[in-house]
Design a protein around this motif. Sequence first.
Motif, short mmCIF file in Angstrom:
data_model
loop_
_atom_site.label_atom_id
_atom_site.label_comp_id
_atom_site.label_asym_id
_atom_site.label_seq_id
_atom_site.Cartn_x
_atom_site.Cartn_y
_atom_site.Cartn_z
N LEU A 108 -7.03 -11.54 81.80
CA LEU A 108 -6.31 -10.55 81.07
C LEU A 108 -6.64 -10.68 79.60
CD1 LEU A 108 -3.01 -10.51 83.03
CD2 LEU A 108 -4.85 -8.42 83.02
N THR A 109 -6.88 -12.05 79.20
CA THR A 109 -7.09 -12.29 77.79
C THR A 109 -8.47 -11.75 77.29
OG1 THR A 109 -6.15 -14.36 78.18
CG2 THR A 109 -7.60 -14.10 75.93
N LEU A 110 -9.30 -11.87 78.45
CA LEU A 110 -10.75 -11.07 78.03
C LEU A 110 -10.64 -9.61 77.98
CD1 LEU A 110 -13.01 -13.19 80.31
CD2 LEU A 110 -13.09 -13.15 77.63
N LEU A 111 -9.59 -9.09 78.94
CA LEU A 111 -9.55 -7.67 78.92
C LEU A 111 -8.92 -7.34 77.51
CD1 LEU A 111 -9.85 -5.01 80.70
CD2 LEU A 111 -7.86 -5.42 81.53
N LEU A 147 -9.00 -4.43 72.18
CA LEU A 147 -8.83 -4.54 70.82
C LEU A 147 -9.94 -4.33 70.00
CD1 LEU A 147 -6.31 -7.47 70.62
CD2 LEU A 147 -5.84 -5.07 70.27
N GLU A 148 -11.32 -5.01 70.60
CA GLU A 148 -12.38 -4.76 69.86
C GLU A 148 -12.99 -3.35 70.00
OE1 GLU A 148 -16.84 -7.00 69.52
OE2 GLU A 148 -15.02 -8.03 69.90
N ALA A 201 -18.26 -4.51 81.68
CA ALA A 201 -17.47 -5.86 81.26
C ALA A 201 -15.96 -5.71 81.38
CB ALA A 201 -17.79 -6.02 79.45
N ALA A 202 -15.52 -4.50 81.18
CA ALA A 202 -14.02 -4.51 81.32
C ALA A 202 -13.78 -4.61 82.92
CB ALA A 202 -13.57 -3.07 80.80
N ILE A 241 -11.32 -7.12 84.94
CA ILE A 241 -10.37 -6.78 86.04
C ILE A 241 -10.41 -7.50 87.02
CG2 ILE A 241 -9.29 -4.91 87.35
CD1 ILE A 241 -10.04 -3.17 84.72
N GLY A 242 -11.72 -7.72 87.76
CA GLY A 242 -12.06 -8.41 88.87
C GLY A 242 -11.79 -9.82 88.76
N ILE A 243 -11.73 -10.72 87.46
CA ILE A 243 -11.26 -11.87 87.36
C ILE A 243 -9.93 -12.02 87.43
CG2 ILE A 243 -11.47 -13.80 85.49
CD1 ILE A 243 -14.02 -12.74 84.49
#
Length: 131
Positions: A77-80, A85-86, A101-102, A106-108
């Motif tokens: 969720l942090t990566l998402l 935001l980017e 990447a998104a 979500i898979g992680i």
Amino acid sequence: MQLFLYLAINGGIGYLIATKIGRNRQIGFNNSLFFSLTLTFVVGLIITLLSNKSSSDIPKKSLSRKILGALFIVFGLTLLILFVLESFDPSRFSPNLSPQAAIIYIGIAGYGYYLLRRSKGIRFDNMDQMV
């Protein structure tokens, strides 16, 4: 077009993995297909093969799976969130941002959720018939 091709290839091979292998394991068809679609079919195959066969006993409750699952959820969720935001900041927009990447993020997070449910000793192979 690239996203469609990516999803079509992962979806086709992931469906075969979930049908032929996932149904006969405690991970079940649905989870096997989800991991094959979101984390690529290679990672989905590895996760599916690491799952116990349906004929084996009910999994025991596990604190380590619970902790690991929570870490995967927070990480994914942090990566998402960082990805979103980017993508909305035009001054820092990177052309390297891709929808794949998104989907992987979500898979992680989804794998973390799977580990949390699995830490309670739940099997998923018989849940496919409940749908």
